[in-house]
Design an enzyme around this catalytic site. Sequence first.
Site, mmCIF file in Angstrom:
data_model
loop_
_atom_site.group_PDB
_atom_site.id
_atom_site.type_symbol
_atom_site.label_atom_id
_atom_site.label_comp_id
_atom_site.label_asym_id
_atom_site.label_seq_id
_atom_site.Cartn_x
_atom_site.Cartn_y
_atom_site.Cartn_z
ATOM 1 N N GLU A 174 0.822 -1.219 0.000
ATOM 2 C CA GLU A 174 0.000 0.000 0.000
ATOM 3 C C GLU A 174 0.853 1.265 0.000
ATOM 4 O O GLU A 174 1.278 1.728 1.058
ATOM 5 C CB GLU A 174 -0.944 0.034 1.217
ATOM 6 C CG GLU A 174 -1.826 1.288 1.214
ATOM 7 C CD GLU A 174 -2.804 1.378 2.380
ATOM 8 O OE1 GLU A 174 -2.711 0.567 3.316
ATOM 9 O OE2 GLU A 174 -3.654 2.279 2.336
ATOM 10 N N LYS A 216 -2.537 -1.927 -3.159
ATOM 11 C CA LYS A 216 -3.592 -1.067 -2.596
ATOM 12 C C LYS A 216 -3.182 0.392 -2.835
ATOM 13 O O LYS A 216 -2.480 0.993 -2.019
ATOM 14 C CB LYS A 216 -3.744 -1.351 -1.097
ATOM 15 C CG LYS A 216 -4.738 -0.438 -0.387
ATOM 16 C CD LYS A 216 -5.198 -1.021 0.927
ATOM 17 C CE LYS A 216 -6.041 -0.009 1.696
ATOM 18 N NZ LYS A 216 -6.776 -0.608 2.812
#
Length: 338
Positions: A174, A216
């Site tokens: 992420e 992400k």
Amino acid sequence: MTLNEIAKKMCAGGKGILAADESTGTIAKRFKSINVENIEKNRLIFRQTLFNSSAMKDFIGGVILFDETIRQKTSLGISIPELISKHGAVPGIKVDKGAKSLAGSSDETVTEGLDGLRERLREYYDLGARFTKWRAVYKISNKFPSAQSIKSNAHALARYAALVQEAKMVPIVEPEVLMDGSHNIDKCYQVTTDVLNECYNELEIHKVDLKGTVLKPNMIIPGSECEIKSSAEEIARKTLDCLKKNVPAEVPGIAFLSGGQSEIESSKNLNEINKINDTNFLITFSYGRGLQASALKEFGKNQENIENIQKAFNHRAKMNGLSSKGEWSEELEKEFAA
Ligand code: 13P
């Protein structure tokens, strides 16, 4: 299951990920906004209520937990990871220790948590986790993000991902470019490009098998204080273009963060992206606020009204499930509101 199969299970079939991994400090802010005391019992009640909702089965492929939560027992007599698995979703765990001030560029951060990670991963696997999350954070301003922040965060993300795969779990990678600021959408596009490039460079150096990862990212959107607003169509076009150019095709799943967009905005934008998705990426959601804001409000009104809390959550999960297939519409939102 192989890592690739786990990654697909988290993102496929009109499902996405529930990010319920707020640290005790972050959930404190959320509870403060609804006047609920931030104690362990309340955190458990709220999360157990969501994880036991009917929407779990059809729309949630994975749930990201915080360290406290993965160890909790529900009042149903089973553990939190067991409750999640019972609904067919994969339990996951946030393993980073947060974004800390970066020496040499102290207004920026580098995410920490690599020390002792191998041992912690072993324990989380035994507790039932099959995927993990690590979040790097990048600020946009005239001088940020610096090369130092882009490089140090990518390096840490790659070392994290390699350790997670060694422990037979899927790493969610992420890199979040924040939407705070007055920058325009093209600046977000350019910074996200630089960040993704450096991340995939480092992941390659650290021999991470991309087929067993989930990305992400942030969507490509203007800063929250930018005067020029963008349509969902423009956001979708630029986001998909940025992903196609900078994310290797082997990555099976891309699950966006909501990042401060409203619940409706995050559903609408995800839907537009999927309407034009001509890639093999499974494109879905990994929302915290985007899935929980309404449910949290209901929890604030009456912590015992499980039906209303679950109704709010079920609706958002369903709307985002539809968005992950490009089948969401404003009419469905209006019908629910009525
Ligand atoms: P938001 O969707 O609220 O941005 O949270 C997602 C997340 O997990 C951030 O790390």
